[in-house]
Write an enzyme that holds these catalytic residues in place. Structure first.
Site, PDB file in Angstrom:
ATOM      1  N   ASP A  13      33.277  39.968  39.004  1.00  0.00           N
ATOM      2  CA  ASP A  13      33.779  40.394  40.310  1.00  0.00           C
ATOM      3  C   ASP A  13      32.714  41.111  41.135  1.00  0.00           C
ATOM      4  OD1 ASP A  13      36.336  39.465  39.528  1.00  0.00           O
ATOM      5  OD2 ASP A  13      36.635  41.322  38.424  1.00  0.00           O
ATOM      6  N   LYS A  16      29.813  37.221  43.471  1.00  0.00           N
ATOM      7  CA  LYS A  16      28.894  36.095  43.298  1.00  0.00           C
ATOM      8  C   LYS A  16      29.246  34.919  44.204  1.00  0.00           C
ATOM      9  CE  LYS A  16      29.874  36.030  38.898  1.00  0.00           C
ATOM     10  NZ  LYS A  16      30.673  37.255  38.836  1.00  0.00           N
ATOM     11  N   GLY A  40      37.227  33.675  39.503  1.00  0.00           N
ATOM     12  CA  GLY A  40      37.863  33.622  40.818  1.00  0.00           C
ATOM     13  C   GLY A  40      36.797  33.961  41.840  1.00  0.00           C
ATOM     14  N   HIS A  41      36.174  32.938  42.395  1.00  0.00           N
ATOM     15  CA  HIS A  41      35.064  33.163  43.337  1.00  0.00           C
ATOM     16  C   HIS A  41      35.543  32.915  44.764  1.00  0.00           C
ATOM     17  CE1 HIS A  41      31.783  32.437  40.067  1.00  0.00           C
ATOM     18  NE2 HIS A  41      32.609  33.403  39.780  1.00  0.00           N
ATOM     19  N   GLN A 209      31.952  35.330  35.707  1.00  0.00           N
ATOM     20  CA  GLN A 209      32.088  36.604  34.979  1.00  0.00           C
ATOM     21  C   GLN A 209      30.773  37.396  35.137  1.00  0.00           C
ATOM     22  OE1 GLN A 209      33.110  33.605  32.834  1.00  0.00           O
ATOM     23  NE2 GLN A 209      34.866  33.793  34.173  1.00  0.00           N
TER      24      GLN A 209
HETATM   25  P1  IMP Z   1      39.242  35.508  29.439  1.00  0.00           P
HETATM   26  O1  IMP Z   1      37.911  35.071  29.984  1.00  0.00           O
HETATM   27  O2  IMP Z   1      40.399  35.014  30.240  1.00  0.00           O
HETATM   28  O3  IMP Z   1      39.377  35.186  27.974  1.00  0.00           O
HETATM   29  O4  IMP Z   1      39.311  37.116  29.540  1.00  0.00           O
HETATM   30  C1  IMP Z   1      38.463  37.952  28.740  1.00  0.00           C
HETATM   31  C2  IMP Z   1      38.031  39.189  29.532  1.00  0.00           C
HETATM   32  O5  IMP Z   1      37.162  38.782  30.591  1.00  0.00           O
HETATM   33  C3  IMP Z   1      39.173  39.949  30.208  1.00  0.00           C
HETATM   34  O6  IMP Z   1      38.837  41.321  30.211  1.00  0.00           O
HETATM   35  C4  IMP Z   1      39.176  39.412  31.626  1.00  0.00           C
HETATM   36  O7  IMP Z   1      39.715  40.328  32.545  1.00  0.00           O
HETATM   37  C5  IMP Z   1      37.687  39.225  31.836  1.00  0.00           C
HETATM   38  N1  IMP Z   1      37.380  38.192  32.840  1.00  0.00           N
HETATM   39  C6  IMP Z   1      37.424  36.861  32.678  1.00  0.00           C
HETATM   40  N2  IMP Z   1      37.062  36.230  33.794  1.00  0.00           N
HETATM   41  C7  IMP Z   1      36.748  37.180  34.677  1.00  0.00           C
HETATM   42  C8  IMP Z   1      36.266  37.153  36.017  1.00  0.00           C
HETATM   43  O8  IMP Z   1      36.017  36.107  36.619  1.00  0.00           O
HETATM   44  N3  IMP Z   1      36.076  38.366  36.612  1.00  0.00           N
HETATM   45  C9  IMP Z   1      36.287  39.539  35.960  1.00  0.00           C
HETATM   46  N4  IMP Z   1      36.730  39.609  34.719  1.00  0.00           N
HETATM   47  C10 IMP Z   1      36.961  38.446  34.072  1.00  0.00           C
END
Ligand code: IMP
Length: 415
Positions: A13, A16, A40-41, A209
């Site tokens: 977040d 990017k 989520g971009h 991420q």
């Molecule tokens: P997962 O990727 O859905 O398995 O989530 C694992 C961890 O990564 C959690 O803490 C999510 O909130 C975090 N996470 C996954 N994708 C994002 C992102 O695009 N932005 C921020 N946090 C993310």
């Protein structure tokens, strides 16, 4: 060589999407190389917020979107986002590696189930099936896009997957229908990207991420299931390291985190709530409130070091306006020892006491004032805002070449 990689330096977040849009405007291709629809971009164009989960946000600039082998693909999202691009007048066929694994309904079900089993130790995943899709891939029982186009192979793979999970994998016919619809898009992406780079075309690699969510380099187990750091560009896209000429780190002017896990500079008070509201810190994919805290230089130094970052894009500087003093965590105290560069080891971070420097703030400016500043450039920023940026540059030892002061594309200052 014109491969440009964009890497998040915090817990995701960082903004990017916008940076990728800006850097992709003169690119031939823009590539998602890890993760899936957990990302989520966003890009804000002409007052409209465009959200991308699966295609790279940089494709809103007209660069051709690509999805590389190391991602886990949510096919429904791809179809929706092709339509999203059409709605802004971009009619483009994304290129999708035939070797990418697909996320199936069973993966989302398993994501829920595993979180429930963890009960008090929730990761707080996005429930997009990312972890289970990557673990099936590692077990070599995952289904790749190419498999969806081969009924015989698919039948045996579905059986293996269902026997293993003792669950129905869900509506595979739907996945097949989408894969057939996308059959002209699936390709040997590695060859296309390497040839384009050899011809001198620009390619942007849009990370998802952030470094601290990397499965190897992040705050394990509170991480995502892919490598979010620079190495993933090479392994996922089949690009050698020498083909990347620029590695751009993106960081927010403060820190946020969604989901559980250690966060040394977290603000659990009113100030945190104010920053959350001001920065609209709610997840793009899940809508969850993000945890908010001050800038954490020891962790940023680590992220910059392990990704070989060349320069930094700093986002959301405007959100800090109106504060009298702005704390920056410059070092940690851990059991009486001073830590300058923090490896994201959870046990150590839990014991870390942030040591803060306090910088003077600058007045709260309205949107219109920020807009004028972006037209006039770097020197028009309030002096204390410039000092904030320059202090960060000195602390992390890398230039900050781009400063974003609003969500819209054009709300930025080039330094
Ligand atoms: P997962 O990727 O859905 O398995 O989530 C694992 C961890 O990564 C959690 O803490 C999510 O909130 C975090 N996470 C996954 N994708 C994002 C992102 O695009 N932005 C921020 N946090 C993310």
């Amino acid at each position: 060589m014109t491969g440009v990689a964009i890497i998040g330096l915090q817990w995701g977040d960082e903004g990017k999407g916008k940076i990728s849009y800006l850097l992709s405007r003169d690119a031939e291709y823009v590539v998602r190389f890890q993760g899936g629809a957990n990302a989520g971009h966003t890009v804000v164009l002409d007052g409209r917020e465009l959200r991308f989960n699966m295609l790279p946000a940089g494709s809103a600039s007209g660069a051709r979107p690509c999805i590389a082998s190391g991602t886990v693909v949510d096919l429904d999202e791809v179809i929706e986002e092709i339509e999203l691009l059409k709605s802004i007048g971009i009619d483009v066929k994304p290129l999708i590696s035939k070797n990418a694994n697909v996320v199936l309904p069973v993966h989302k079900e398993l994501d829920e189930m595993i979180e429930k089993l963890r009960s008090r130790e929730l990761i707080g995943t996005t429930r997009r099936g990312i972890g289970p899709a990557y673990s099936d891939k590692a077990l070599r029982i995952g289904i790749k896009i190419v498999d969806l186009l081969d009924p015989e192979v698919l039948e045996s793979k579905v059986k293996l997957l269902e026997d293993f999970h003792k669950l129905s994998i869900g509506d595979i016919e739907k996945s097949v229908r989408i894969a057939e619809k996308l059959s002209e898009n699936t390709c040997d992406l590695e060859i296309i990207l390497n040839e384009a780079l050899d011809e001198g075309k620009k390619i942007v690699f849009e990370g998802a991420q952030g470094t601290l969510l990397d499965i190897d380099q992040g705050t394990y187990p509170y991480v995502t299931s892919s490598n979010t750091t620079i190495g993933a560009v090479f392994t996922s896209c089949g690009i050698g390291p020498r083909k990347i000429s620029e590695i751009v780190g993106v960081m927010k002017a403060y820190t946020t985190r969604v989901g559980a896990g250690v966060f040394p500079t977290e603000l659990r008070n009113e100030e945190g709530s104010i920053l959350r509201e001001k920065g609209r810190e709610y997840g793009t994919t899940t809508g969850r409130p993000r945890r908010v805290g001050w800038l954490d230089i020891p962790l940023l130094r680590y992220s910059i070091m392990i990704n070989s970052i060349d320069w930094v894009a700093l986002t959301k500087l405007d959100v800090l306006s109106g504060l009298r003093k702005i704390p920056i965590c410059v070092e940690y105290d851990v059991d009486g020892k001073t830590i300058r560069i923090a490896s994201p080891n959870v046990k150590m971070l839990e014991k870390a006491t942030p040591i803060y420097s306090y910088l003077d703030g600058w007045p709260d400016l309205g949107r219109e004032e920020w807009r004028k500043i972006t037209l006039r450039g770097w020197d028009a920023l309030p002096e204390n805002a410039r000092t904030y940026v320059e202090t960060i540059e000195n602390l992390v030892g890398k230039p900050i070449k781009l400063v974003s002061v609003g969500a819209a594309a054009r709300m930025e200052v080039v330094k």
